[in-house]
Design a protein around this motif. Structure first.
Motif, short mmCIF file in Angstrom:
data_model
loop_
_atom_site.label_atom_id
_atom_site.label_comp_id
_atom_site.label_asym_id
_atom_site.label_seq_id
_atom_site.Cartn_x
_atom_site.Cartn_y
_atom_site.Cartn_z
N TYR A 15 -4.18 7.40 -1.28
CA TYR A 15 -3.12 5.58 -0.93
C TYR A 15 -3.63 4.86 -2.37
N GLN A 45 -3.85 1.06 -3.25
CA GLN A 45 -3.13 -0.57 -2.94
C GLN A 45 -2.95 -0.91 -4.36
N ARG A 58 1.13 -1.64 0.43
CA ARG A 58 0.05 0.01 0.08
C ARG A 58 1.26 0.95 0.34
#
Length: 125
Positions: A80, A82, A19
């Motif tokens: 973020y 992922q 991540r």
């Protein structure tokens, strides 16, 4: 002056996950669109994903093929990425960038106003 700092890169085996985080300082980017790009050795930088201020997303389907998910936490001023089911061909430097037109979901580098320095992701086979 806004600064974007990526983190979370590293070495991972094929099939693993990482991540990545993109944190902003100097100003809030809660009203910006934020994108992720990557550049592999000897290749041009390519668009991966973008999220606008409302949380709407666009992906480069050919590159991420449902394996990557972009999200944002405006309270933490962080976006973020992922990344799951990583492959050796995902090895690259990963960059985040902010587009102050927070409605736009651009895939073009030229539309982004601020860039981070990048974080290295290496996927071993």
């Amino acid at each position: 002056q806004v600064q974007l700092v990526e983190s979370g890169g590293g070495l991972v085996q094929a099939g693993g996950s990482l991540r990545l985080s993109c944190a902003a300082s100097g100003r809030s980017f809660s009203r910006d669109s934020v994108g992720w790009f990557r550049q592999a050795p000897g290749r041009e930088r390519e668009f991966l994903a973008v999220i606008n201020w409302a949380g709407i997303t666009t992906y480069n389907r050919d590159s991420v093929k449902g394996r990557f998910v972009i999200s944002r936490d405006n309270a933490r001023n962080t976006v973020y990425l992922q990344m799951n089911s990583l492959k050796p061909e995902d090895t690259a430097i990963y960059y985040c960038a902010a587009d102050t037109n927070g409605l736009r979901l651009s895939i073009r580098e030229a539309d982004y106003d601020y860039w981070g320095q990048g974080t290295q992701v290496t996927v071993s086979s």
